[in-house]
Design an enzyme around this catalytic site. Sequence first.
Site, PDB file in Angstrom:
ATOM      1  N   CYS A   6     -11.144   3.183  -2.644  1.00 35.57           N
ATOM      2  CA  CYS A   6      -9.947   3.707  -1.980  1.00 35.57           C
ATOM      3  C   CYS A   6      -9.819   3.014  -0.634  1.00 35.57           C
ATOM      4  O   CYS A   6     -10.835   2.790   0.043  1.00 35.57           O
ATOM      5  CB  CYS A   6     -10.082   5.225  -1.787  1.00 35.57           C
ATOM      6  SG  CYS A   6      -8.771   5.938  -0.780  1.00 35.57           S
ATOM      7  N   HIS A   9      -9.040   3.973   2.197  1.00 38.48           N
ATOM      8  CA  HIS A   9      -9.481   4.682   3.399  1.00 38.48           C
ATOM      9  C   HIS A   9     -11.008   4.770   3.531  1.00 38.48           C
ATOM     10  O   HIS A   9     -11.513   5.006   4.622  1.00 38.48           O
ATOM     11  CB  HIS A   9      -8.932   6.105   3.390  1.00 38.48           C
ATOM     12  CG  HIS A   9      -7.456   6.190   3.577  1.00 38.48           C
ATOM     13  ND1 HIS A   9      -6.564   5.555   2.742  1.00 38.48           N
ATOM     14  CD2 HIS A   9      -6.709   6.836   4.511  1.00 38.48           C
ATOM     15  CE1 HIS A   9      -5.335   5.822   3.151  1.00 38.48           C
ATOM     16  NE2 HIS A   9      -5.404   6.590   4.225  1.00 38.48           N
ATOM     17  N   GLU A  23      -6.436  10.653   7.511  1.00 36.67           N
ATOM     18  CA  GLU A  23      -5.087  10.448   8.066  1.00 36.67           C
ATOM     19  C   GLU A  23      -4.804  11.404   9.215  1.00 36.67           C
ATOM     20  O   GLU A  23      -4.099  11.057  10.152  1.00 36.67           O
ATOM     21  CB  GLU A  23      -4.024  10.640   6.977  1.00 36.67           C
ATOM     22  CG  GLU A  23      -4.052   9.574   5.917  1.00 36.67           C
ATOM     23  CD  GLU A  23      -2.945   8.539   6.071  1.00 36.67           C
ATOM     24  OE1 GLU A  23      -1.925   8.836   6.698  1.00 36.67           O
ATOM     25  OE2 GLU A  23      -3.146   7.416   5.552  1.00 36.67           O
ATOM     26  N   CYS A  46      -3.654  -0.984  -2.489  1.00 41.02           N
ATOM     27  CA  CYS A  46      -3.854   0.418  -2.863  1.00 41.02           C
ATOM     28  C   CYS A  46      -4.607   0.489  -4.198  1.00 41.02           C
ATOM     29  O   CYS A  46      -4.124  -0.006  -5.221  1.00 41.02           O
ATOM     30  CB  CYS A  46      -2.484   1.078  -2.996  1.00 41.02           C
ATOM     31  SG  CYS A  46      -2.547   2.784  -3.510  1.00 41.02           S
ATOM     32  N   ASP A  61       0.842  -1.199   0.000  1.00 39.82           N
ATOM     33  CA  ASP A  61       0.000   0.000   0.000  1.00 39.82           C
ATOM     34  C   ASP A  61       0.873   1.244   0.000  1.00 39.82           C
ATOM     35  O   ASP A  61       2.057   1.188   0.357  1.00 39.82           O
ATOM     36  CB  ASP A  61      -0.939   0.024   1.211  1.00 39.82           C
ATOM     37  CG  ASP A  61      -1.943   1.175   1.095  1.00 39.82           C
ATOM     38  OD1 ASP A  61      -2.572   1.294   0.040  1.00 39.82           O
ATOM     39  OD2 ASP A  61      -2.067   1.977   2.037  1.00 39.82           O
ATOM     40  N   SER A  62       0.266   2.366  -0.396  1.00 38.63           N
ATOM     41  CA  SER A  62       0.989   3.633  -0.364  1.00 38.63           C
ATOM     42  C   SER A  62       1.266   4.072   1.073  1.00 38.63           C
ATOM     43  O   SER A  62       2.135   4.896   1.303  1.00 38.63           O
ATOM     44  CB  SER A  62       0.162   4.699  -1.083  1.00 38.63           C
ATOM     45  OG  SER A  62      -1.121   4.775  -0.491  1.00 38.63           O
TER      46      SER A  62
HETATM   47  N1  DGL Z   1      -4.112   3.818  -0.822  1.00 36.08           N
HETATM   48  C1  DGL Z   1      -4.699   4.813  -1.694  1.00 36.08           C
HETATM   49  C2  DGL Z   1      -5.852   4.205  -2.488  1.00 36.08           C
HETATM   50  O1  DGL Z   1      -6.437   3.194  -2.117  1.00 36.08           O
HETATM   51  C3  DGL Z   1      -5.203   6.000  -0.901  1.00 36.08           C
HETATM   52  C4  DGL Z   1      -4.105   6.797  -0.269  1.00 36.08           C
HETATM   53  C5  DGL Z   1      -3.196   7.460  -1.285  1.00 36.08           C
HETATM   54  O2  DGL Z   1      -3.658   8.351  -2.023  1.00 36.08           O
HETATM   55  O3  DGL Z   1      -2.031   7.099  -1.302  1.00 36.08           O
HETATM   56  O4  DGL Z   1      -6.218   4.746  -3.509  1.00 36.08           O
END
Ligand code: DGL
Length: 270
Positions: free
Chosen positions: A194, A196, A162, A70, A7-8
């Site tokens: 996404c 989140h 966040e 992600c 993940d990012s």
């Molecule tokens: N993990 C990213 C997603 O699911 C969200 C957070 C980011 O923008 O890095 O798109």
Amino acid sequence: MAVGVFDSGLGGLTVYEAVAKRLPDVAFVYYGDNAHAPYGVRDAEDIYQLTCRGVERLWAEGCDLVILACNTASAAALKRMQESWVPKNKRVLGVFVPLIEALTERQWGDNSPPREVAVKHVALFATPATVASRAFQRELAYRAIGVDVEAQPCGGVVDAIESGDEILAEALVRSHVEALKRRMPHPEAAILGCTHYPLMQKAFQEALGDNVAVYSQANLVAESLADYLTRHPEFAGPGKVSKFLTTGDPVSVSSKATQFLRHPIKFEAA
Ligand code: DGL
């Protein structure tokens, strides 16, 4: 050897929690690229390079199967990685296909030609980079005919979550839902595209109304992974203990992750 979860940053922990709960005997290595998050506002080349670097790090941990938790990486980088970069003995899978299979009522891994499906109007909520990639529409077109997709780039929501500002996150969700409804007044289904957004699922559902089916990825990805590992058990690996890697500062990432998941979690340097 274990299964890698890329993940990012921290958002992919929603996916990690679901897969770890569904598959308690499988070890996972989680990689959060916190030093470069968020990906949602980066361009496609940048996302591709960062995602490849993270996946290579997970391969070095013995994870021959990596899940891109992600959505932004799945949308902007995965197709290119699979077409020209992933070696034959490794697998990299994304999070859109399980969502689309659930939406179009397909069995996991059913690659038969596209067909008419019950749902006709679908709202997609995702980061600006995911929306710009049009990957969701592309993957849907491989599986379904005649589905209208309206996508809303949800600027600001990831940052608000966040930073722990729930009130701002809820207000942003309401305004993004209103913006989408001006263009598609009666969606039948909504995709939370996404990592989140599952944390804001209640706010999305309230703003959309009870008659809209809201699809959120974590449990769908877990079910789909369980099915994949039944068909390809060699990718589960013999590992027993999960671990958490970050490109950011392990101390502050561990403390944010503990807040995010509401239980202790310890990251180490990637
Ligand atoms: N993990 C990213 C997603 O699911 C969200 C957070 C980011 O923008 O890095 O798109």
